[in-house]
Scaffold this motif. Structure first.
Motif, PDB file in Angstrom:
ATOM      1  N   THR A 179       7.186   9.181  -7.066  1.00  0.00           N
ATOM      2  CA  THR A 179       6.515   7.982  -7.865  1.00  0.00           C
ATOM      3  C   THR A 179       7.622   6.847  -7.970  1.00  0.00           C
ATOM      4  O   THR A 179       7.416   5.775  -7.705  1.00  0.00           O
ATOM      5  N   LEU A 180       9.036   7.280  -8.298  1.00  0.00           N
ATOM      6  CA  LEU A 180       9.817   6.413  -8.735  1.00  0.00           C
ATOM      7  C   LEU A 180      10.450   5.727  -7.306  1.00  0.00           C
ATOM      8  O   LEU A 180      10.463   4.460  -7.461  1.00  0.00           O
ATOM      9  N   ARG A 181      10.453   6.563  -6.447  1.00  0.00           N
ATOM     10  CA  ARG A 181      10.891   5.643  -5.069  1.00  0.00           C
ATOM     11  C   ARG A 181       9.877   4.765  -4.614  1.00  0.00           C
ATOM     12  O   ARG A 181      10.280   3.756  -4.288  1.00  0.00           O
ATOM     13  N   LEU A 182       8.629   4.928  -4.695  1.00  0.00           N
ATOM     14  CA  LEU A 182       7.660   4.325  -4.050  1.00  0.00           C
ATOM     15  C   LEU A 182       7.372   3.009  -5.125  1.00  0.00           C
ATOM     16  O   LEU A 182       7.237   1.870  -4.652  1.00  0.00           O
ATOM     17  N   VAL A 183       7.332   3.071  -6.415  1.00  0.00           N
ATOM     18  CA  VAL A 183       7.199   2.093  -7.126  1.00  0.00           C
ATOM     19  C   VAL A 183       8.532   1.285  -7.363  1.00  0.00           C
ATOM     20  O   VAL A 183       8.265  -0.238  -7.354  1.00  0.00           O
ATOM     21  N   SER A 184       9.667   1.690  -7.060  1.00  0.00           N
ATOM     22  CA  SER A 184      10.921   0.876  -7.079  1.00  0.00           C
ATOM     23  C   SER A 184      10.966  -0.227  -5.608  1.00  0.00           C
ATOM     24  O   SER A 184      11.156  -1.269  -5.818  1.00  0.00           O
ATOM     25  N   TYR A 185      10.671   0.472  -4.624  1.00  0.00           N
ATOM     26  CA  TYR A 185      10.560  -0.059  -3.335  1.00  0.00           C
ATOM     27  C   TYR A 185       9.422  -1.334  -3.402  1.00  0.00           C
ATOM     28  O   TYR A 185       9.567  -2.463  -3.102  1.00  0.00           O
ATOM     29  N   ALA A 186       8.299  -0.789  -3.696  1.00  0.00           N
ATOM     30  CA  ALA A 186       7.090  -1.819  -3.952  1.00  0.00           C
ATOM     31  C   ALA A 186       7.136  -2.707  -4.590  1.00  0.00           C
ATOM     32  O   ALA A 186       6.628  -4.017  -4.392  1.00  0.00           O
ATOM     33  N   MET A 187       7.791  -2.596  -5.872  1.00  0.00           N
ATOM     34  CA  MET A 187       8.101  -3.543  -6.860  1.00  0.00           C
ATOM     35  C   MET A 187       9.198  -4.603  -6.312  1.00  0.00           C
ATOM     36  O   MET A 187       9.222  -5.914  -6.520  1.00  0.00           O
ATOM     37  N   THR A 188      10.101  -3.976  -5.392  1.00  0.00           N
ATOM     38  CA  THR A 188      11.118  -4.869  -5.071  1.00  0.00           C
ATOM     39  C   THR A 188      10.498  -5.714  -3.987  1.00  0.00           C
ATOM     40  O   THR A 188      10.813  -7.274  -3.933  1.00  0.00           O
ATOM     41  N   VAL A 189       9.628  -5.381  -3.140  1.00  0.00           N
ATOM     42  CA  VAL A 189       8.896  -6.239  -2.007  1.00  0.00           C
ATOM     43  C   VAL A 189       8.128  -7.155  -2.686  1.00  0.00           C
ATOM     44  O   VAL A 189       8.047  -8.306  -2.279  1.00  0.00           O
ATOM     45  N   SER A 190       7.441  -6.757  -3.955  1.00  0.00           N
ATOM     46  CA  SER A 190       6.487  -7.779  -4.510  1.00  0.00           C
ATOM     47  C   SER A 190       7.450  -8.869  -4.915  1.00  0.00           C
ATOM     48  O   SER A 190       6.940 -10.013  -5.225  1.00  0.00           O
ATOM     49  N   SER A 191       8.458  -8.527  -5.743  1.00  0.00           N
ATOM     50  CA  SER A 191       9.266  -9.532  -6.228  1.00  0.00           C
ATOM     51  C   SER A 191       9.917 -10.305  -5.399  1.00  0.00           C
ATOM     52  O   SER A 191       9.999 -11.534  -5.625  1.00  0.00           O
ATOM     53  N   VAL A 192      10.275  -9.958  -4.117  1.00  0.00           N
ATOM     54  CA  VAL A 192      10.821 -10.925  -3.127  1.00  0.00           C
ATOM     55  C   VAL A 192       9.710 -11.880  -2.635  1.00  0.00           C
ATOM     56  O   VAL A 192       9.969 -13.020  -2.429  1.00  0.00           O
ATOM     57  N   ALA A 193       8.525 -11.226  -2.441  1.00  0.00           N
ATOM     58  CA  ALA A 193       7.470 -12.207  -1.943  1.00  0.00           C
ATOM     59  C   ALA A 193       6.969 -13.172  -3.140  1.00  0.00           C
ATOM     60  O   ALA A 193       6.978 -14.410  -2.610  1.00  0.00           O
ATOM     61  N   CYS A 194       7.152 -12.668  -4.349  1.00  0.00           N
ATOM     62  CA  CYS A 194       6.471 -13.954  -5.308  1.00  0.00           C
ATOM     63  C   CYS A 194       7.842 -14.978  -5.681  1.00  0.00           C
ATOM     64  O   CYS A 194       7.426 -16.105  -6.119  1.00  0.00           O
ATOM     65  N   ILE A 195       9.014 -14.403  -5.382  1.00  0.00           N
ATOM     66  CA  ILE A 195      10.132 -15.512  -5.751  1.00  0.00           C
ATOM     67  C   ILE A 195      10.119 -16.584  -4.436  1.00  0.00           C
ATOM     68  O   ILE A 195      10.434 -17.801  -4.435  1.00  0.00           O
ATOM     69  N   ALA A 196      10.194 -15.951  -3.271  1.00  0.00           N
ATOM     70  CA  ALA A 196      10.048 -16.709  -2.037  1.00  0.00           C
ATOM     71  C   ALA A 196       8.647 -17.606  -2.140  1.00  0.00           C
ATOM     72  O   ALA A 196       8.985 -18.791  -1.594  1.00  0.00           O
TER      73      ALA A 196
END
Length: 306
Positions: free
Chosen positions: A195-212
């Motif tokens: 769970t920790l790995r999946l959430v951290s990766y998915a949230m990082t992808v989401s954050s990059v998309a939102c900021i971009a």
């Protein structure tokens, strides 16, 4: 000695359960509070794209740090898993959050939280359609109760003239469906990578998309905002995003997913009262009745799926 240990065991189990429930309840309340914080931010005339960018700017350092740590300490993922994680991050946190914050511009926080709370029912319907799983009578009754509660609150808000209720409700509904699809697709992967790995990766992808997205659609000058926008965004990013994610994970590890999800039912209730306290949104008998129907339906559904 043995009787003393036996007496201590139930007390220890009870304290373990109470601690786990406390974490789950506090996490649910904090996560639900993001709707109230968003409404407060909208008073400073920022739009949903700017709001979500600020939220991710304050939360991404934590998730990115965990993602880098996991990359260095665990075996690398296959390219198939990497592409799947990118897709999951885009639908589970980017699209879902964007639609949610867009919808909040038009509807009350109480209605928004109730619609999002239907996510488990969408997961059930998706598994029935795609995985051909049977839905029992008890589950159909749970679905009926939940949707009756939503319709009740929706009609109430529609009659009350709360902005473009239909538009906002459809956006939040899209958010709930998007997140339900994310949950459905992560079932197998979370068992393999954690769970920790999946959430951290998915949230990082989401954050990059939102900021971009912000820098593509808005001028950089919008990063200059009044001080309250920064403080509220910090609350949104840390207290309403980072902490609830880890609290929910910790609660699931201690008391199990079923119990943690039932404790999370406090979310819509807390949002209803926080909306009244901080935003001045009225609490009516119809809203309480609709909330009770939704909570009853989700509770029944959690019992049938144990």
């Amino acid at each position: 000695m043995t009787s003393s240990a036996a007496a201590a065991s139930p007390a220890s189990d009870r304290s373990h359960l109470i601690f786990g429930l406390s974490i789950a309840i506090l996490g649910a309340v904090l996560f639900s509070t993001k709707a109230v914080v968003a409404k407060l931010l909208y008073r400073y005339h920022i739009d949903a794209i700017t709001l979500i960018a600020f939220r991710m700017l304050f939360s991404v350092p934590c998730f990115a740090a965990i993602a880098v740590w996991k990359m260095r300490t665990e075996a690398p993922l296959s390219w198939h898993d990497r592409w799947k994680l990118i897709f999951l991050g885009l639908i589970g946190y980017y699209l879902s959050s964007l639609l949610d914050f867009l919808g909040l511009q038009y509807i009350s926080v109480g209605l928004e939280r109730l619609i999002l709370f239907l996510t488990p029912t969408f997961v059930l319907l998706m598994t029935s359609v795609w995985l051909k799983r049977h839905i029992s009578r008890a589950q159909w009754l749970a679905l009926l109760l939940s949707y009756c509660g939503i319709v009740l609150v929706f009609v109430h808000d529609l009659a009350g003239g709360q902005g473009s209720t239909v538009t906002g409700s459809l956006m939040v509904l899209g958010s709930a469906i998007s997140y339900a699809l994310y949950l459905l697709l992560t079932g197998e992967m979370v068992q393999r990578i954690g769970t920790l790995r999946l959430v951290s990766y998915a949230m990082t992808v989401s954050s990059v998309a939102c900021i971009a997205q912000f820098f593509l659609l808005r001028p950089a000058s919008l990063l200059i905002q009044p001080a309250p926008v920064y403080w509220l965004s910090l609350v949104n990013g840390v207290l309403c995003t980072i902490l609830p994610v880890f609290m929910t994970m910790a609660a699931v590890q201690r008391i199990g997913a079923a119990t943690a999800s039932q404790a999370g039912m406090i979310g819509p209730v807390s949002t209803l009262f926080l909306g009244a306290l901080l935003l001045g949104e009225p609490i009516t008998a119809v809203q309480i009745a609709g909330t009770c129907l939704v909570l009853a339906g989700i509770y029944m559904l959690s019992l049938t799926r144990k």
